[in-house]
Scaffold this motif. Sequence first.
Motif, PDB file in Angstrom:
ATOM      1  N   ASP A 583      -8.309 -10.133  25.128  1.00 47.89           N
ATOM      2  CA  ASP A 583      -7.094 -10.882  25.468  1.00 47.89           C
ATOM      3  C   ASP A 583      -7.298 -12.381  25.285  1.00 47.89           C
ATOM      4  O   ASP A 583      -6.402 -13.090  24.813  1.00 47.89           O
ATOM      5  N   ARG A 588      -4.630  -8.922  18.326  1.00 51.25           N
ATOM      6  CA  ARG A 588      -3.468  -8.048  18.180  1.00 51.25           C
ATOM      7  C   ARG A 588      -3.803  -6.788  17.391  1.00 51.25           C
ATOM      8  O   ARG A 588      -3.202  -5.740  17.593  1.00 51.25           O
ATOM      9  N   GLY A 605      -2.371   0.199  26.633  1.00 53.84           N
ATOM     10  CA  GLY A 605      -1.597  -0.859  25.993  1.00 53.84           C
ATOM     11  C   GLY A 605      -1.841  -0.960  24.502  1.00 53.84           C
ATOM     12  O   GLY A 605      -1.271  -1.827  23.839  1.00 53.84           O
ATOM     13  N   TRP A 606      -2.694  -0.096  23.972  1.00 55.54           N
ATOM     14  CA  TRP A 606      -3.001  -0.067  22.544  1.00 55.54           C
ATOM     15  C   TRP A 606      -2.642   1.299  21.958  1.00 55.54           C
ATOM     16  O   TRP A 606      -2.520   2.280  22.692  1.00 55.54           O
ATOM     17  N   ARG A 619      -3.613  -1.233  17.372  1.00 55.71           N
ATOM     18  CA  ARG A 619      -2.701  -2.362  17.504  1.00 55.71           C
ATOM     19  C   ARG A 619      -2.099  -2.368  18.905  1.00 55.71           C
ATOM     20  O   ARG A 619      -1.852  -1.317  19.498  1.00 55.71           O
ATOM     21  N   ARG A 620      -1.859  -3.572  19.414  1.00 53.87           N
ATOM     22  CA  ARG A 620      -1.217  -3.688  20.720  1.00 53.87           C
ATOM     23  C   ARG A 620       0.194  -3.105  20.672  1.00 53.87           C
ATOM     24  O   ARG A 620       0.927  -3.291  19.699  1.00 53.87           O
ATOM     25  N   GLU A 621       0.558  -2.416  21.748  1.00 53.99           N
ATOM     26  CA  GLU A 621       1.922  -1.898  21.830  1.00 53.99           C
ATOM     27  C   GLU A 621       2.919  -3.007  22.130  1.00 53.99           C
ATOM     28  O   GLU A 621       4.076  -2.961  21.705  1.00 53.99           O
ATOM     29  N   ARG A 622       2.459  -4.031  22.879  1.00 57.71           N
ATOM     30  CA  ARG A 622       3.300  -5.179  23.174  1.00 57.71           C
ATOM     31  C   ARG A 622       2.505  -6.454  22.904  1.00 57.71           C
ATOM     32  O   ARG A 622       1.335  -6.534  23.259  1.00 57.71           O
ATOM     33  N   ASP A 623       3.159  -7.406  22.301  1.00 58.13           N
ATOM     34  CA  ASP A 623       2.472  -8.669  22.021  1.00 58.13           C
ATOM     35  C   ASP A 623       2.194  -9.413  23.320  1.00 58.13           C
ATOM     36  O   ASP A 623       2.981  -9.354  24.280  1.00 58.13           O
ATOM     37  N   MET A 624       1.077 -10.130  23.344  1.00 58.47           N
ATOM     38  CA  MET A 624       0.764 -10.989  24.475  1.00 58.47           C
ATOM     39  C   MET A 624       1.726 -12.167  24.510  1.00 58.47           C
ATOM     40  O   MET A 624       2.203 -12.617  23.460  1.00 58.47           O
TER      41      MET A 624
END
Length: 745
Positions: A583, A588, A605-606, A619-624
């Motif tokens: 993080d 990403r 979350g991935w 890949r991340r499911e939601r962008d930081m």
Amino acid sequence: MTTATPASTGPVESTVDGKSDKPLLRFGVPVGVAVLVAVLSQIPVLVNRVFYYWDDSAAQFLPMWYRLGQRLMSGDFPLLLDTEAWIGGNLTAEAMFGVWNPVNLLNYLLVANFDDLASAGAVVKAEFMVVLALGVYFLAREYGASRWAASAVAVALPFSGFTLYFEASIWIAGLMAFAWVPHFWWAARKLARGRIGTIWPFLFGALCVTVGNPYGLLGVGLVLLVLMIEFRARKAIVRLFALGATVGGVALLVFLPLLGNSGVSWRNSKELFNNAQLVPSLQDYLSSSLPSYVPGIHSFSTISVRMTFPAMYLAWFVVPLLAWIDWSVLRRRWRQLLGVLVIGGVYLVATLGPSNFWMFRWPLRLVEYFYLAVMVLFAVLLSAGLRRDHVRRRAWITVGGLAVTAYLSFSSWPKIAVWHVVAVLLLGVLVALAVILFRRGGSRPLVAVLHVGTAAALLLQIVWFPINRDVAPYGFPSSVAELKTFAARYPGTMVQVADRDPVIYKGKGQFLEPDTAVWRDLLFGNVYRVAGVDTTTSYSGMGFKPFHKALCLNDYGGAKVRDCPGDTFSNLWTSTPEGVLADLIKVRTIVVQRALIDVPYVPKGWKVAERTDYVTVLRRERDMPDWGAARLSRTTPGMKVTEDAMPAQHKESVAFERGTAKGPLSMTFARLNWPGYKATVDGKPVEVRNGPGGLVTVDLPADVSSGRLALTWTPPGLWIGVGGAVVGLLAALVLTLVQRRRRSS
């Protein structure tokens, strides 16, 4: 026969074989040298299209040049930092990209306009081979060589074994620096003789030094020292000393950032040992004229017993013509040639070891500098013509020399005995033609044979040895369009967990042809820079130890699977007081080589976005939350960020409020904390420290509840270096004006 004037009065200007020297020759011969070298430099490409896109040139230089050219076209200058290249992004500390060199910058713009990196490499490298050839030509002329003799050695040297197969093919920064050394030598000697002003050798010296290669700096320093020995007059020594001071000012600009980052880099330049790697022997010089001789030099492979190409080759005509040279010229003119003799002697000794000394490693890299002195000396001797007496004795000496050369070549690699026979026969025919035509027509037909022989030897070598196989045969794609497809597949900051060894090696140190199909999913070094992918995978000669230790990365951006606690993938999920490392880096996308981890763990979350024969892509499911397009990655919980802007790679500005945060406030950035970072809040300095993995972390004073944080990075010693370069340039201009007035008065 050409009569060379003493070196102290300059080169031959008026006679060639007793005939009037036409003014057209003054420009025609060097133009001919340039054209011939440019044409011959394309022979390797005809046999192997990627000859100039190989090993470090493919993994390191050309991709970064493309990236830097794109930045220049967008108006981004100066090129101090590339945050998206991570450990390879400290451009000033890396030095080798020569971001202060105007010729380099123009070439970066050129490369950025190519659709194929292999073609771009062929053009730029041909350019510097021409620059080198012209420098050799003018330097030989300065020491009194005739135009035709100077042209012969000038055309031959760029195609000597090490210069062609190492410098031109892979280590282009070395060729760039080497190409300017003879120009500097020539101009510095003319300055010592009072023929030109300081500004001209200063410019050549600055071009050499700003390439960023330490071997060029060494060459400049040695030339100045030797010329002070050659010219003992007080005025000459004062001129050379002043020249050294002006060029030294430019050197501060280039090398102070490198030294200033030594505390965080893995290459601290404190090495002194000898493991015999790339260390030639005196025996290797005996066969330096045979195109097929492969020296028994230990190379990079752990099982190496010899090199895979003629690394010690100089020119076909040097050794065979030794028996025909008029050595009385050396006896008569040794004092005027003292500089050449001393430089040749120093570099000869240096090539014999040790393998590592301070920032200089692998003595084979110094061979071309020794050969430069040899070729200048040979041109001067050749200008006196070949001896016409004792023909039978000289012929037998030549035959004996070729026989010894043939035996040494056969002993080094018996498997290619047929090539040795062909090479010896070629040399025998060429020597016979050279002697016969000289006796009948003088120097011009002789030099024509020398040029033809250079081309013939080059063609044979490229057919027999189409590439340097002592280095990594990556086989990366060279198409810019193909490489740019990675940007869509690997969005955001990407970490690649991969190792090149399973791709291009078999067993312990045995090179294989790479499986180029893997490059559809994986790249190493700086190749991702072409696509503009923000990735920790990059090539670095310097490194950044805290980040390297945290993620187990090596110099080409691969995952280090040995001698490292944990591994790259598991270390990404390391929990720290500031948060999880993945993080904090703002990762990403994660690309995992299946040869290392076939089924990687998928954190919460991935998701698995892609799975091929070679990689698994997470890949991340939601962008930081990224507060914009800059690199702030973490704040104290509860803090409110209203703006995060990055006007340049080395600058970032964050507007913040305390919000609901309690206690001390801090911010962490997805930036490596290279020496030189400073931060202020509303103009007041605040502390910058190493966070997890060496990331930039800023701790805010307890009484700060809101404001604007300004984060800037300046390379260590930058302003001292800029001042030194400016003072050096101004001093060179002033000295030139003074010298011009004195000459005209």
